[in-house]
Scaffold this motif. Structure first.
Motif, PDB file in Angstrom:
ATOM      1  N   MET A 112       0.807  -1.198   0.048  1.00 46.71           N
ATOM      2  CA  MET A 112       0.003  -0.008  -0.111  1.00 46.71           C
ATOM      3  C   MET A 112       0.789   1.557  -0.034  1.00 46.71           C
ATOM      4  N   GLY A 113       2.297   1.467   0.994  1.00 41.89           N
ATOM      5  CA  GLY A 113       2.726   2.321   1.255  1.00 41.89           C
ATOM      6  C   GLY A 113       3.574   2.998  -0.259  1.00 41.89           C
ATOM      7  N   SER A 114       4.066   1.077  -0.857  1.00 42.12           N
ATOM      8  CA  SER A 114       5.054   1.709  -1.723  1.00 42.12           C
ATOM      9  C   SER A 114       3.966   1.825  -3.295  1.00 42.12           C
ATOM     10  N   GLN A 115       3.080   1.107  -3.974  1.00 41.62           N
ATOM     11  CA  GLN A 115       2.656   1.547  -4.966  1.00 41.62           C
ATOM     12  C   GLN A 115       0.839   2.119  -4.856  1.00 41.62           C
ATOM     13  N   ALA A 116       0.555   2.744  -4.038  1.00 40.94           N
ATOM     14  CA  ALA A 116      -0.137   3.673  -3.706  1.00 40.94           C
ATOM     15  C   ALA A 116      -0.832   4.190  -4.884  1.00 40.94           C
ATOM     16  N   ARG A 117      -0.092   4.890  -5.656  1.00 44.17           N
ATOM     17  CA  ARG A 117      -0.303   5.957  -6.610  1.00 44.17           C
ATOM     18  C   ARG A 117      -1.524   4.526  -7.546  1.00 44.17           C
ATOM     19  N   SER A 118      -0.177   3.462  -8.277  1.00 44.85           N
ATOM     20  CA  SER A 118      -0.388   2.557  -8.553  1.00 44.85           C
ATOM     21  C   SER A 118      -1.550   1.899  -8.800  1.00 44.85           C
ATOM     22  N   ILE A 119      -1.885   1.508  -7.581  1.00 38.18           N
ATOM     23  CA  ILE A 119      -3.210   1.049  -6.723  1.00 38.18           C
ATOM     24  C   ILE A 119      -4.454   1.360  -7.393  1.00 38.18           C
ATOM     25  N   GLN A 120      -3.834   2.971  -7.017  1.00 39.33           N
ATOM     26  CA  GLN A 120      -5.561   3.928  -7.626  1.00 39.33           C
ATOM     27  C   GLN A 120      -6.117   3.726  -8.600  1.00 39.33           C
ATOM     28  N   ARG A 121      -5.302   4.269  -9.182  1.00 40.30           N
ATOM     29  CA  ARG A 121      -5.095   4.761 -10.830  1.00 40.30           C
ATOM     30  C   ARG A 121      -5.663   2.853 -11.105  1.00 40.30           C
ATOM     31  N   PHE A 122      -5.293   1.796 -10.326  1.00 42.93           N
ATOM     32  CA  PHE A 122      -5.713   0.673 -11.483  1.00 42.93           C
ATOM     33  C   PHE A 122      -7.227   0.386 -11.103  1.00 42.93           C
ATOM     34  N   ILE A 123      -8.087   0.829  -8.961  1.00 45.35           N
ATOM     35  CA  ILE A 123      -9.170   0.446  -9.002  1.00 45.35           C
ATOM     36  C   ILE A 123     -10.206   1.270  -9.452  1.00 45.35           C
ATOM     37  N   ASN A 124      -9.390   2.918 -10.100  1.00 43.59           N
ATOM     38  CA  ASN A 124     -10.715   3.525 -10.743  1.00 43.59           C
ATOM     39  C   ASN A 124     -10.713   3.985 -11.614  1.00 43.59           C
ATOM     40  N   ARG A 125      -9.460   2.358 -12.189  1.00 43.91           N
ATOM     41  CA  ARG A 125     -10.048   2.869 -14.215  1.00 43.91           C
ATOM     42  C   ARG A 125     -11.247   1.850 -14.933  1.00 43.91           C
ATOM     43  N   ASN A 126     -11.988   2.964 -16.036  1.00 44.02           N
ATOM     44  CA  ASN A 126     -12.965   2.405 -16.519  1.00 44.02           C
ATOM     45  C   ASN A 126     -13.242   1.133 -16.165  1.00 44.02           C
ATOM     46  N   MET A 127     -14.158   0.824 -15.700  1.00 41.67           N
ATOM     47  CA  MET A 127     -14.348  -0.991 -15.638  1.00 41.67           C
ATOM     48  C   MET A 127     -14.271  -1.665 -16.785  1.00 41.67           C
ATOM     49  N   ASN A 128     -14.762  -0.991 -18.210  1.00 44.80           N
ATOM     50  CA  ASN A 128     -15.032  -1.437 -19.466  1.00 44.80           C
ATOM     51  C   ASN A 128     -14.136  -2.087 -19.799  1.00 44.80           C
ATOM     52  N   SER A 129     -12.802  -1.546 -19.802  1.00 49.97           N
ATOM     53  CA  SER A 129     -11.101  -1.625 -20.144  1.00 49.97           C
ATOM     54  C   SER A 129     -10.956  -3.479 -19.179  1.00 49.97           C
ATOM     55  N   GLU A 130     -11.297  -3.569 -17.855  1.00 51.10           N
ATOM     56  CA  GLU A 130     -11.105  -4.911 -17.401  1.00 51.10           C
ATOM     57  C   GLU A 130     -11.824  -6.166 -17.265  1.00 51.10           C
ATOM     58  N   LYS A 131     -12.928  -5.563 -17.997  1.00 47.21           N
ATOM     59  CA  LYS A 131     -13.626  -6.533 -18.693  1.00 47.21           C
ATOM     60  C   LYS A 131     -12.934  -7.093 -20.014  1.00 47.21           C
ATOM     61  N   ALA A 132     -12.445  -5.935 -20.905  1.00 44.80           N
ATOM     62  CA  ALA A 132     -12.294  -6.764 -21.920  1.00 44.80           C
ATOM     63  C   ALA A 132     -10.596  -7.058 -21.743  1.00 44.80           C
ATOM     64  N   PHE A 133     -10.366  -6.750 -20.834  1.00 43.52           N
ATOM     65  CA  PHE A 133      -9.331  -7.562 -20.249  1.00 43.52           C
ATOM     66  C   PHE A 133      -9.351  -8.806 -20.310  1.00 43.52           C
ATOM     67  N   ASN A 134     -10.183  -9.133 -19.418  1.00 38.88           N
ATOM     68  CA  ASN A 134     -10.875 -10.690 -18.225  1.00 38.88           C
ATOM     69  C   ASN A 134     -11.452 -11.411 -19.713  1.00 38.88           C
ATOM     70  N   PHE A 135     -11.829 -10.681 -20.524  1.00 36.49           N
ATOM     71  CA  PHE A 135     -12.496 -11.292 -22.262  1.00 36.49           C
ATOM     72  C   PHE A 135     -11.634 -12.150 -22.106  1.00 36.49           C
ATOM     73  N   TYR A 136     -10.357 -10.925 -23.307  1.00 33.97           N
ATOM     74  CA  TYR A 136      -9.708 -11.743 -23.429  1.00 33.97           C
ATOM     75  C   TYR A 136      -8.207 -12.687 -23.143  1.00 33.97           C
ATOM     76  N   ASN A 137      -8.461 -13.056 -22.535  1.00 32.56           N
ATOM     77  CA  ASN A 137      -8.350 -13.570 -20.774  1.00 32.56           C
ATOM     78  C   ASN A 137      -8.363 -14.784 -20.180  1.00 32.56           C
ATOM     79  N   ASP A 138      -9.472 -15.671 -21.016  1.00 34.96           N
ATOM     80  CA  ASP A 138     -10.524 -16.441 -21.016  1.00 34.96           C
ATOM     81  C   ASP A 138     -10.625 -16.721 -22.382  1.00 34.96           C
TER      82      ASP A 138
END
Length: 420
Positions: free
Chosen positions: A84-110
């Motif tokens: 949490m301390g060392s990667q806070a900024r990256s984690i925040q960007r990840f969890i706040n990113r457009n959820m549609n992007s994550e759905k696309a990632f997951n689809f092509y990983n399946d």
């Protein structure tokens, strides 16, 4: 196996692209947070991003974060607090990113999701085949339409991911200077082939804007990479093409690193500079097409992938398709059961270990098994399911799930969370 079958009918450049795709596919799900404490943080706070954002915004020590998390009802480990301390900024960007992007990632990983979508697209037209049609021509048209649709969907889904980079709160900058230095190093060779020298000069000029300023903005360079630079390499002579492409590869690596791997994942879904990879899709369509010889077999194949089909309808479809091409039917039947098992496992594993015996004894599933499998196949399946059940029933600690969860954490750390 379906992917391998399709390679026999692919052009050389697509085989090369597919080869590269296969080499990196095992790590696809590991980017950017595939394993270790960071993944555990995201899993613990999934659906409770407000609490996670609050903790990430604190400037607390490791123990301070643990204490604050406990007040909110979350138990975190020292390793998770450190992440949490060392990667806070990256984690925040990840969890706040457009959820549609994550759905696309997951689809092509399946793989199963891609196969299922292709099957549905192809099967939709089967019910419209008439006895007076030229079956070969109709099947060829349906196959191409399904592949074209898969290609179009890839582009549309990739656009969502590229847009998430384009619309990031802060414009992403990448290391363009090292690429210019690489080009200058090659140009320093006075005996350089004139055609290659011109290609290097042209590549270098494309890295600067109209005012002569080096382009370090990721998405601005993405436009050049997909357009002018791609065209430059495509039209170069064979030797120059290799040298220029090596430079582009280095530049792309820098772009991947600058985006925490998101740009790499966007290209994995669709890269304008690479042939479209449709290996799975081509394979399943090719196998399905072998089973369609007339109106009757077309309707039988559509029944096979209808989840509401009755036992009698499935049994009739099986006999019809076996008569057309027994080997192709075995391949399709295998795909049918892979899809069914995968859906079941994904739907139950979050609630505990999957109870395969009960699943296969359920009314509709039992009908499906009896309708599609031969008697000896039913016997083998029951033996396998019994073996899985016995393996899952071994208890080495307080609960059945504890040893499996411990093993999962260990494997996640070593393999990058290749859960599928």
């Amino acid at each position: 196996e379906l992917g391998i079958q399709s390679f026999y009918n692919l052009p050389p450049e697509e085989i090369a692209a597919a080869h590269k795709d296969l080499l990196i596919s095992s790590g696809f799900s590991a980017i950017p947070f595939g394993a270790g404490p960071t993944r555990q943080i995201l899993n613990k706070f999934r659906g409770k991003e407000d609490s996670l954002n609050y903790l990430l915004s604190l400037r607390e020590s490791q123990q301070g974060l643990i204490n604050e998390a406990r007040k909110l009802g979350f138990e975190i480990t020292p390793a998770e607090a450190s992440a949490m301390g060392s990667q806070a900024r990256s984690i925040q960007r990840f969890i706040n990113r457009n959820m549609n992007s994550e759905k696309a990632f997951n689809f092509y990983n399946d793989r199963n999701a891609r196969i299922r979508e292709t099957i549905v697209n192809f099967a939709e037209g089967l019910g419209n085949i008439k006895s007076t049609d030229d079956i070969g021509r109709v099947i060829q048209e349906l196959s191409q339409k399904a592949l074209d649709n898969a290609h179009a969907l890839r582009k549309a889904r990739a656009k969502v991911i590229y847009d998430s980079l384009e619309n990031a709160e802060e414009r992403i900058q990448f290391d363009a200077d090292s690429i210019v230095k690489m080009i200058d190093g090659k140009l320093a060779n006075k005996s350089l082939d004139p055609d290659l020298a011109k290609g290097l000069e042209d590549f270098k000029s494309l890295m600067f804007d109209a005012d002569g300023k080096l382009i370090t903005d990721l998405m601005d360079m993405h436009q050049r990479r997909s357009g002018s630079i791609g065209n430059l390499i495509q039209n170069a002579d064979p030797y120059s093409k290799k040298v220029l492409n090596d430079i582009k590869i280095e530049m792309t690596k820098n772009m991947d690193e600058a985006s925490n791997g998101v740009y790499a994942r966007a290209r994995k879904v669709y890269d304008p500079n690479q042939p479209d990879i449709l290996s799975y899709e081509r394979g399943i369509i090719s196998t399905m097409a072998k089973l369609v010889k007339d109106e009757q077999s077309a309707r039988a194949l559509k029944v096979l992938f209808n989840p509401r089909a009755s036992e009698n309808a499935l049994r009739t479809a099986k006999e019809q398709l076996k008569g057309v091409d027994p080997k192709a039917f075995q391949d399709i039947k295998k795909e049918f059961f892979l899809q069914t098992l995968d859906d079941f496992t994904k739907g139950t594993v979050d609630q505990g270990l999957p109870n395969f015996q009960k699943f296969f004894e359920a009314g509709n599933v039992k009908k499906m098994v009896n309708a599609l499998l031969e008697p000896e196949e039913v016997e083998n399946l029951n033996r396998m399911i019994g073996l899985i059940g016995r393996a899952y029933s071994i208890t080495k600690s307080g609960t059945d799930t504890q040893p499996l969860l411990a093993l999962e954490k260990k494997l996640m750390g070593e393999t990058g969370d290749l859960t599928t």
